[in-house]
Design an enzyme around this catalytic site. Sequence first.
Site, PDB file in Angstrom:
ATOM      1  NE  ARG A   1      -3.806  -2.099   2.289  1.00 43.85           N
ATOM      2  CZ  ARG A   1      -3.372  -3.396   2.540  1.00 43.85           C
ATOM      3  NH1 ARG A   1      -2.249  -4.076   2.829  1.00 43.85           N
ATOM      4  NH2 ARG A   1      -4.467  -4.513   2.326  1.00 43.85           N
TER       5      ARG A   1
ATOM      6  CG  HIS B   1      -0.927  -5.410  -4.595  1.00 46.28           C
ATOM      7  ND1 HIS B   1       0.093  -5.332  -3.665  1.00 46.28           N
ATOM      8  CD2 HIS B   1      -1.728  -6.501  -3.900  1.00 46.28           C
ATOM      9  CE1 HIS B   1       0.118  -6.410  -2.551  1.00 46.28           C
ATOM     10  NE2 HIS B   1      -0.909  -7.106  -2.907  1.00 46.28           N
TER      11      HIS B   1
ATOM     12  CG  ASP C   1      -3.106  -7.808   5.157  1.00 48.93           C
ATOM     13  OD1 ASP C   1      -1.742  -7.888   4.546  1.00 48.93           O
ATOM     14  OD2 ASP C   1      -3.898  -7.136   4.569  1.00 48.93           O
TER      15      ASP C   1
ATOM     16  CD  GLU D   1       1.856 -10.405   0.492  1.00 50.24           C
ATOM     17  OE1 GLU D   1       2.060  -9.288  -0.088  1.00 50.24           O
ATOM     18  OE2 GLU D   1       0.736 -10.714   0.940  1.00 50.24           O
TER      19      GLU D   1
ATOM     20  CG  HIS E   1       0.335 -11.601  -3.348  1.00 45.68           C
ATOM     21  ND1 HIS E   1      -0.475 -12.201  -2.630  1.00 45.68           N
ATOM     22  CD2 HIS E   1       0.129 -10.166  -2.885  1.00 45.68           C
ATOM     23  CE1 HIS E   1      -1.309 -11.589  -1.806  1.00 45.68           C
ATOM     24  NE2 HIS E   1      -0.784 -10.283  -2.144  1.00 45.68           N
TER      25      HIS E   1
END
Length: 349
Positions: free
Chosen positions: A81, A106, A248, A314, A176
């Site tokens: 982000r 992304h 996340d 990631e 990803h």
Amino acid sequence: MKTESEIWGKTAEGREILLYTLTNQSGAFVELSSIGAGIVAIGVPDRDGRIEDVVIGYPDPLSYFADGPCAGKCPGRYANRIAKGHFTLDGKTYTLPINNACNHLHGGPEGFQNQVWESRVDGDAVEFLYYSEDGEAGYPGALKVVVHYEWSEDNVLKITYTAEADAPTVLNLTNHSYFNLNGEGSGSVLEHVLRLNASEYLPTDDTLIPTGESEPVAGTPMDFVNPKPIGQDIKADFPALDYGKGYDNCFVIDGWVPGQIETAAELYSEKSGRCLEVLTTQPGVQVYTGNWLEGCPAGKKGHTYHDYDAVAIECQHFPDSPNKEDYPTTVLRPGDIFQEAIIFAFSVK
């Protein structure tokens, strides 16, 4: 090593989508697609020697375009982000598409993950190339990106990224893929055991933008310094978990030195015996526990994927780095070469 290629399908505009398969002497394999320079499948043995695909994905190549999970692909120009879709570089402010709450995620809806890359077999490896034009998605400078995949006889997948730009720009690249070491479509990964080489993480606001400095994981549900099941603390009442409906979050890799490979994470399933070690040259690792997989495109072998059915690990630079002067830089200038690596090493125990 056996390397095969085939035309997997065509886009609505008639462009060919290529699928590559790398198979080693044991029969373990990797499938790669020219959509987003992505990983479509990784087939590795369990403790009894049974080879199963351990990443989620779709049987229809067209399902990979604009899928919510960004399954297996290389997002960009900036993975993760950027706050409010704005950043300033050399005194000029750039505006990017908003596609995740109030933020840019992304590379936006037309990001690298939703493009068909040029591709070729390079010996026992496969290489993908994408040329991003100046101004694409609002980013400055024309950019050439190459993603190089190598699959080894001992089930190690090495991904190397190189890029060059003709004007100052920002760049953050990752893979990803979502892993389920019991086999894709086999159910929840909350019992998988995760260890992170990270004693600090980046707290965020409720839109998952880092608020600033990193904080210790010790004494919080974010602590994976010692291995624990992914689901052990995932329902804890803690801001990071409340904001994302699970993990996340970006974790700061201990001992990071630019250009040096460090272990980022280790994932293990007692059920299958499969282990995954993730190594990288990058400073952060975003752990995303598939909190919003529900409703994604139809999966392989008729499987329907549900929340928490796979975990993405990631390796990348930190979210919103272009707006955080104290974070490792993501600025790429003319004459410099962006070089980063991610390694997925599979084994059993």
